[in-house]
Design a protein around this motif. Structure first.
Motif, PDB file in Angstrom:
ATOM      1  N   ALA A 113       0.834  -1.215   0.000  1.00 24.46           N
ATOM      2  CA  ALA A 113       0.000   0.000   0.000  1.00 24.46           C
ATOM      3  C   ALA A 113       0.862   1.256   0.000  1.00 24.46           C
ATOM      4  CB  ALA A 113      -0.919   0.000   1.216  1.00 24.46           C
ATOM      5  N   VAL A 114       2.019   1.153  -0.638  1.00 25.99           N
ATOM      6  CA  VAL A 114       2.989   2.234  -0.570  1.00 25.99           C
ATOM      7  C   VAL A 114       2.477   3.487  -1.274  1.00 25.99           C
ATOM      8  CG1 VAL A 114       5.350   2.897  -1.099  1.00 25.99           C
ATOM      9  CG2 VAL A 114       4.823   0.521  -0.533  1.00 25.99           C
ATOM     10  N   SER A 115       2.345   4.559  -0.510  1.00 25.61           N
ATOM     11  CA  SER A 115       2.036   5.890  -1.054  1.00 25.61           C
ATOM     12  C   SER A 115       0.831   5.917  -1.987  1.00 25.61           C
ATOM     13  CB  SER A 115       3.265   6.443  -1.798  1.00 25.61           C
ATOM     14  OG  SER A 115       4.357   6.557  -0.931  1.00 25.61           O
ATOM     15  N   LEU A 116      -0.176   5.092  -1.719  1.00 25.31           N
ATOM     16  CA  LEU A 116      -1.378   5.101  -2.547  1.00 25.31           C
ATOM     17  C   LEU A 116      -2.412   6.038  -1.943  1.00 25.31           C
ATOM     18  CD1 LEU A 116      -1.882   1.312  -3.315  1.00 25.31           C
ATOM     19  CD2 LEU A 116      -0.790   3.024  -4.735  1.00 25.31           C
ATOM     20  N   PRO A 117      -3.176   6.750  -2.787  1.00 26.13           N
ATOM     21  CA  PRO A 117      -4.269   7.573  -2.253  1.00 26.13           C
ATOM     22  C   PRO A 117      -5.274   6.716  -1.500  1.00 26.13           C
ATOM     23  CG  PRO A 117      -3.827   8.094  -4.561  1.00 26.13           C
ATOM     24  CD  PRO A 117      -3.020   6.866  -4.237  1.00 26.13           C
ATOM     25  N   GLY A 118      -6.007   7.354  -0.575  1.00 28.10           N
ATOM     26  CA  GLY A 118      -6.917   6.612   0.293  1.00 28.10           C
ATOM     27  C   GLY A 118      -7.938   5.788  -0.460  1.00 28.10           C
ATOM     28  N   GLN A 119      -8.530   6.355  -1.520  1.00 26.32           N
ATOM     29  CA  GLN A 119      -9.558   5.619  -2.252  1.00 26.32           C
ATOM     30  C   GLN A 119      -8.991   4.390  -2.953  1.00 26.32           C
ATOM     31  OE1 GLN A 119      -9.149   8.964  -2.594  1.00 26.32           O
ATOM     32  NE2 GLN A 119     -10.919   9.652  -1.423  1.00 26.32           N
ATOM     33  N   ILE A 120      -7.739   4.475  -3.444  1.00 23.29           N
ATOM     34  CA  ILE A 120      -7.125   3.342  -4.130  1.00 23.29           C
ATOM     35  C   ILE A 120      -6.750   2.263  -3.127  1.00 23.29           C
ATOM     36  CG2 ILE A 120      -5.165   2.601  -5.524  1.00 23.29           C
ATOM     37  CD1 ILE A 120      -5.148   5.309  -6.843  1.00 23.29           C
ATOM     38  N   SER A 121      -6.067   2.644  -2.043  1.00 22.73           N
ATOM     39  CA  SER A 121      -5.635   1.645  -1.072  1.00 22.73           C
ATOM     40  C   SER A 121      -6.823   0.985  -0.381  1.00 22.73           C
ATOM     41  CB  SER A 121      -4.696   2.276  -0.039  1.00 22.73           C
ATOM     42  OG  SER A 121      -5.358   3.319   0.665  1.00 22.73           O
ATOM     43  N   PHE A 122      -7.942   1.699  -0.272  1.00 24.40           N
ATOM     44  CA  PHE A 122      -9.126   1.120   0.369  1.00 24.40           C
ATOM     45  C   PHE A 122      -9.567  -0.127  -0.382  1.00 24.40           C
ATOM     46  CE2 PHE A 122     -13.701   0.662   0.927  1.00 24.40           C
ATOM     47  CZ  PHE A 122     -13.844   0.781   2.297  1.00 24.40           C
ATOM     48  N   VAL A 123      -9.682  -0.028  -1.687  1.00 26.77           N
ATOM     49  CA  VAL A 123     -10.168  -1.156  -2.480  1.00 26.77           C
ATOM     50  C   VAL A 123      -9.108  -2.236  -2.605  1.00 26.77           C
ATOM     51  CG1 VAL A 123     -11.032  -1.864  -4.744  1.00 26.77           C
ATOM     52  CG2 VAL A 123     -11.785   0.292  -3.739  1.00 26.77           C
ATOM     53  N   THR A 124      -7.876  -1.852  -2.960  1.00 25.38           N
ATOM     54  CA  THR A 124      -6.835  -2.848  -3.226  1.00 25.38           C
ATOM     55  C   THR A 124      -6.393  -3.587  -1.966  1.00 25.38           C
ATOM     56  OG1 THR A 124      -5.099  -1.169  -3.005  1.00 25.38           O
ATOM     57  CG2 THR A 124      -5.972  -1.574  -5.217  1.00 25.38           C
ATOM     58  N   SER A 125      -6.529  -2.952  -0.801  1.00 25.97           N
ATOM     59  CA  SER A 125      -6.100  -3.598   0.444  1.00 25.97           C
ATOM     60  C   SER A 125      -7.198  -4.424   1.084  1.00 25.97           C
ATOM     61  CB  SER A 125      -5.612  -2.543   1.442  1.00 25.97           C
ATOM     62  OG  SER A 125      -4.515  -1.833   0.940  1.00 25.97           O
ATOM     63  N   ILE A 126      -8.459  -3.989   0.950  1.00 26.99           N
ATOM     64  CA  ILE A 126      -9.543  -4.666   1.662  1.00 26.99           C
ATOM     65  C   ILE A 126     -10.158  -5.784   0.839  1.00 26.99           C
ATOM     66  CG2 ILE A 126     -11.786  -4.339   2.792  1.00 26.99           C
ATOM     67  CD1 ILE A 126     -10.903  -1.477   3.402  1.00 26.99           C
ATOM     68  N   ALA A 127     -10.239  -5.625  -0.474  1.00 31.00           N
ATOM     69  CA  ALA A 127     -10.836  -6.680  -1.305  1.00 31.00           C
ATOM     70  C   ALA A 127     -10.126  -8.025  -1.134  1.00 31.00           C
ATOM     71  CB  ALA A 127     -10.852  -6.256  -2.769  1.00 31.00           C
ATOM     72  N   PRO A 128      -8.781  -8.094  -1.131  1.00 34.43           N
ATOM     73  CA  PRO A 128      -8.144  -9.398  -0.893  1.00 34.43           C
ATOM     74  C   PRO A 128      -8.501 -10.010   0.456  1.00 34.43           C
ATOM     75  CG  PRO A 128      -6.565  -7.852  -1.815  1.00 34.43           C
ATOM     76  CD  PRO A 128      -7.793  -7.055  -1.475  1.00 34.43           C
ATOM     77  N   ILE A 129      -8.657  -9.166   1.478  1.00 34.29           N
ATOM     78  CA  ILE A 129      -9.027  -9.687   2.797  1.00 34.29           C
ATOM     79  C   ILE A 129     -10.434 -10.277   2.741  1.00 34.29           C
ATOM     80  CG2 ILE A 129      -9.334  -9.103   5.232  1.00 34.29           C
ATOM     81  CD1 ILE A 129      -7.453  -6.713   4.771  1.00 34.29           C
ATOM     82  N   CYS A 130     -11.355  -9.537   2.127  1.00 37.66           N
ATOM     83  CA  CYS A 130     -12.733 -10.025   2.011  1.00 37.66           C
ATOM     84  C   CYS A 130     -12.779 -11.353   1.263  1.00 37.66           C
ATOM     85  CB  CYS A 130     -13.595  -8.994   1.292  1.00 37.66           C
ATOM     86  SG  CYS A 130     -13.934  -7.487   2.243  1.00 37.66           S
ATOM     87  N   ILE A 131     -12.069 -11.426   0.149  1.00 37.59           N
ATOM     88  CA  ILE A 131     -12.091 -12.642  -0.669  1.00 37.59           C
ATOM     89  C   ILE A 131     -11.490 -13.812   0.097  1.00 37.59           C
ATOM     90  CG2 ILE A 131     -11.191 -13.694  -2.777  1.00 37.59           C
ATOM     91  CD1 ILE A 131     -11.358 -10.870  -4.037  1.00 37.59           C
ATOM     92  N   ALA A 132     -10.384 -13.571   0.811  1.00 35.09           N
ATOM     93  CA  ALA A 132      -9.751 -14.645   1.581  1.00 35.09           C
ATOM     94  C   ALA A 132     -10.665 -15.153   2.694  1.00 35.09           C
ATOM     95  CB  ALA A 132      -8.431 -14.163   2.173  1.00 35.09           C
ATOM     96  N   MET A 133     -11.544 -14.285   3.218  1.00 30.68           N
ATOM     97  CA  MET A 133     -12.432 -14.660   4.316  1.00 30.68           C
ATOM     98  C   MET A 133     -13.805 -15.122   3.839  1.00 30.68           C
ATOM     99  SD  MET A 133     -11.493 -11.556   6.985  1.00 30.68           S
ATOM    100  CE  MET A 133     -12.629 -12.128   8.247  1.00 30.68           C
ATOM    101  N   GLY A 134     -14.040 -15.089   2.513  1.00 32.13           N
ATOM    102  CA  GLY A 134     -15.349 -15.483   1.996  1.00 32.13           C
ATOM    103  C   GLY A 134     -16.414 -14.432   2.226  1.00 32.13           C
ATOM    104  N   VAL A 135     -16.004 -13.162   2.229  1.00 31.46           N
ATOM    105  CA  VAL A 135     -16.920 -12.045   2.483  1.00 31.46           C
ATOM    106  C   VAL A 135     -17.171 -11.309   1.174  1.00 31.46           C
ATOM    107  CG1 VAL A 135     -17.176  -9.857   3.721  1.00 31.46           C
ATOM    108  CG2 VAL A 135     -16.100 -11.806   4.851  1.00 31.46           C
ATOM    109  N   PRO A 136     -18.414 -10.898   0.875  1.00 33.44           N
ATOM    110  CA  PRO A 136     -18.695 -10.198  -0.389  1.00 33.44           C
ATOM    111  C   PRO A 136     -17.961  -8.862  -0.465  1.00 33.44           C
ATOM    112  CG  PRO A 136     -20.605 -10.131   1.063  1.00 33.44           C
ATOM    113  CD  PRO A 136     -19.642 -11.096   1.681  1.00 33.44           C
ATOM    114  N   VAL A 137     -17.501  -8.505  -1.684  1.00 35.65           N
ATOM    115  CA  VAL A 137     -16.767  -7.266  -1.885  1.00 35.65           C
ATOM    116  C   VAL A 137     -17.654  -6.143  -2.429  1.00 35.65           C
ATOM    117  CG1 VAL A 137     -14.611  -8.491  -2.273  1.00 35.65           C
ATOM    118  CG2 VAL A 137     -16.051  -7.921  -4.225  1.00 35.65           C
ATOM    119  N   ALA A 138     -18.884  -6.465  -2.830  1.00 38.43           N
ATOM    120  CA  ALA A 138     -19.758  -5.448  -3.431  1.00 38.43           C
ATOM    121  C   ALA A 138     -19.946  -4.212  -2.541  1.00 38.43           C
ATOM    122  CB  ALA A 138     -21.114  -6.060  -3.779  1.00 38.43           C
TER     123      ALA A 138
END
Length: 420
Positions: A346-371
Motif C-alpha cells: 500500500a505504498v504511497s497510494l491515495p486513500g480511495q485506491i488503497s481502500f479497495v486494493t487492500s480490503i478486497a483481498p481480505i474479504c475474498i480470503a475470508m469469503g466475504v462479499p466485496v460489493a
C-alpha cells in the motif's frame, strides 16, 4: 473540489434521490433501479479487475524495497523488524476487538436487513473446511489458477516466495524484474485513476439503489460503520503513546507534546508524507539523532502503515456482520495474514485506491462479499483521518524506540534547552 468530496457528495445525493423517489413514486424508483444497478455493478467490476495485478506487483516491489532497506544497516533492520511485529500484532488485535465492538454496539437488525436487501443477498459460503485442509490449501498447486479464482492467500504466498527469491538474484536481473513489476503497478494505478474519476457516477448509482431499497436506514447504518471502523483506528492511535514512551524510555507527557505538531498536520492533510517534516522536528525534540530519524521516519512513511491492517480487517469483519457471513477462527486467521502482508503493497497510494486494493483481498480470503466496498469507499474520508493520525504517531513511537534500543540515550528536556 477534491476527489473524496466528489465521491461523498455523490453518495449523499444518490441516497437522497433514492429515498425521495421511493417515497413519492415507488414504480419510478423500481424503474430507476433497473438502470442504476448495472451501472454501479459495472463500475465495481472495473475496480475489481485491477486488484490481482496491482496486489501482486506492489507486493513484489514492496518486498524488494524492504530487502534493500534491510541491507542499508542495523538501524533499518531493527526498524523493519519492529514494523512487522506491530503490523501483525495490531491485525490480531483487530480480529478480537471488532467482533467485541459489534457485540457491544450492534447495528439495528432492521438496518442490517435493509442493507442486505439493497446490496443484494450474498451467496452461501458453504461448509468451513477443517484446519488441516486450510493449511494445505495455502500452498497453491497452480498460482495462475489461484489468481483466476481470486484465491488470495495462496496467491500471496506464491508472490512472497517469488519476491524473496528475486532479492537473491544478481543486481542486473533483480533490477530488471523489479522495474517490470513497478511498471505494471504504475500502469494499474493509471487505470484505477481512470476508474476513480468515474467514481461519482458509480457511487451515485450504487447509493441510489441502496436509498431506494433501504430508505433512511442507510444513513444510520453508514454512520454506525464509520464509528466502528474509526474506533479501531483510535485504539491504535492511543496505543502509540505508551509504546513511544516505554519503548523510547521517555516521559509520556514529553512524547505527547513532541508529537502534537505532526498530528495537527496529519489531521489537516490526511497524508503521512506531508507530515514527515513535522515528524522529523518532533524526533529532534525528543533527542533522536538525525542519523536515526533520517533513516527510520522516511522508511516508516514508505512501508509502515500500522492502522492499515487492523482497520482494513475491521472493514471485512463489518461487511461479514452486515451479511450474516459466519466468521470462524480459520477465516479470521486468513484475514489477519492477508491484512498484515498486503499492507506492504500500500505504498504511497491515495486513500480511495488503497481502500479497495487492500480490503478486497481480505474479504475474498475470508469469503466475504466485496460489493459493499464500492459504497463504503465514499465514507472513507472520516476513518482516513484516524488512519493518518495513528500512522504518524506510531511512526514517531517506533523511531524513538529504535533509537533507544540502538543504545542512543535521548536528550532530556534540559539538555535540549541547553543545546538550543
Amino acid at each position: 473540489m477534491s476527489q473524496a468530496t466528489r465521491i461523498l457528495l455523490a453518495l449523499v445525493v444518490g441516497l437522497a434521490i433514492g429515498i425521495g423517489i421511493a417515497a413519492w413514486a415507488p414504480s419510478a424508483a423500481n424503474a430507476g433501479i433497473v438502470i442504476a444497478q448495472p451501472v454501479g455493478t459495472a463500475w465495481l467490476n472495473a475496480l475489481q479487475m485491477t486488484i490481482v495485478p496491482l496486489v501482486v506487483s506492489l507486493l513484489v516491489t514492496g518486498v524488494a524495497a524492504t530487502a534493500e532497506a534491510a541491507r542499508a544497516g542495523r538501524v533499518a533492520s531493527r526498524a523493519l523488524a519492529l514494523f512487522i511485529g506491530l503490523l501483525w500484532s495490531f491485525s490480531a488485535l483487530a480480529a478480537i476487538l471488532t467482533p467485541l465492538l459489534l457485540g457491544w454496539f450492534p447495528l439495528p437488525s432492521e438496518a442490517a436487513a435493509a442493507l442486505r436487501t439493497a446490496l443484494g443477498e450474498t451467496p452461501p459460503v458453504g461448509d468451513i473446511p477443517p484446519f488441516s485442509e486450510f493449511i494445505a490449501s495455502i500452498v497453491p498447486s497452480n498460482p495462475v489458477a489461484a489468481a483466476a479464482n481470486n484465491a488470495f492467500l495462496p496467491l500471496i504466498l506464491f508472490t512472497l516466495v517469488f519476491a524473496f527469491a528475486l532479492t537473491r538474484l544478481p543486481a542486473e536481473p533483480r533490477l530488471l524484474l523489479t522495474k517490470f513489476f513497478q511498471a505494471v503497478a504504475d500502469t494499474m494505478l493509471i487505470v484505477i485513476g481512470w476508474v476513480l474519476w468515474l467514481a461519482p457516477i458509480g457511487v451515485l448509482a450504487l447509493s441510489y439503489v441502496v436509498g431506494a431499497k433501504a430508505g433512511t436506514a442507510a444513513f444510520g447504518a453508514l454512520l454506525h460503520y464509520v464509528l466502528i471502523i474509526s474506533a479501531i483506528g483510535i485504539i491504535v492511535w492511543i496505543a502509540s503513546f505508551p509504546i513511544g514512551a516505554i519503548g523510547g524510555r521517555i516521559g509520556l507527557a514529553r512524547f505527547v507534546r513532541a508529537t502534537a505538531p505532526s498530528q495537527a498536520v496529519a489531521i489537516s492533510t490526511q497524508s503521512s508524507l506531508a507530515s514527515l517534516p513535522a515528524m522529523l522536528r518532533g524526533a529532534e525534540g525528543l533527542g533522536v539523532p538525525v542519523a536515526t530519524s533520517g533513516v527510520v521516519l522516511p522508511l516508516a512513511v514508505a512501508i509502515f502503515r500500522v492502522t492499515g491492517p487492523p482497520m482494513n480487517l475491521a472493514v471485512a469483519i463489518y461487511v461479514a456482520y452486515w451479511f450474516g457471513v459466519p466468521i470462524g477462527p480459520v477465516q479470521l486467521a486468513a484475514g489477519v495474514a492477508v491484512a498484515a502482508i498486503t499492507t506492504m503493497g500500500a505504498v504511497s497510494l491515495p486513500g480511495q485506491i488503497s481502500f479497495v486494493t487492500s480490503i478486497a483481498p481480505i474479504c475474498i480470503a475470508m469469503g466475504v462479499p466485496v460489493a459493499p466496498l464500492g459504497l463504503l469507499v465514499a465514507v472513507e474520508t472520516i476513518p482516513d483521518i484516524f488512519r493518518t493520525l495513528g500512522n504518524v504517531t506510531m511512526d514517531l513511537a517506533t523511531t524513538v524506540t529504535v533509537s533507544a534500543r540502538s543504545g542512543e540515550v535521548p536528550e532530556t528536556e534540559g539538555d535540549a534547552l541547553l543545546r538550543a
